[in-house]
Design an enzyme around this catalytic site. Sequence first.
Site: not given
Length: 273
Positions: A61, A65, A86, A150, A153, A155, A215, A237
Amino acid sequence: MDKYAVFGNPIKHSKSPFIHTLFARQTMQDLEYSAIEAPINGFVESVTAFFSQQGKGCNVTVPFKEEAFQFADQLTERAKLAGAVNTLKKLDDGIILGDNTDGEGLVQDLLQYQVPLEDKHILLIGAGGAARGVILPLLKQNPASITLVNRTYEKAKQLAELFSPYGRIEAKEMSDINKGFDVIINSTSASLSGELPQIDPVIFSGGAISYDMMYGSGKTIFNQWALENDAYQAYDGLGMLVGQAAESFTVWRGLRPGSKQILRELRKNLEGM
């Protein structure tokens, strides 16, 4: 007993040991799973030591990663496109396989909620690592289109170009979005700091499904905003967390554990019941 672990920094709040211990019990697999806090500049040394001491596989995590992506000897297609790993697995010949199960975790969670994806128009907010990891599994569900937005933009445009050979995907400026979508996925961590994306809430009009990868103990600020603006349903999530763990477990053990009971347990813990 086979050894598995999750590497991160910080890691003490990780729910992975709880999830994988329950998966092992459910599938009657003899294994142990621990949380390992690798030093910020010491991931490679930590994970190398783990595999040299009979480690069979691990989750990775933040913030490691991308380093795990470089560390792996071999990569799955979804890991290559995600640009991040992951899940690491030591194969019988000693080769370390790198995989990315985040996108599969998201898709399985959406399908579990019976959210239709085929022929649907999906808006994906954010163009960071979390977004990149889920685009290929989403495209494999044959949506009518995926629109990427995003704050930067450029990216989003680069990501759309990377995945354009795999399905219908385009990037747009946030300010150009002026219509509703079937499914809206927020891949940013903005909810954790109580922020909302600078986008017209018309995206939710007509009863959209909202999904926030973050979450918490209650509804995220993004999902509250979605429901206030005509979204039909909103999910967080937590199920994606359990889904990616189930996919990692399957990669390691060749068995798919059930997720529903574990998701209920986690939800209870989160809500302090």
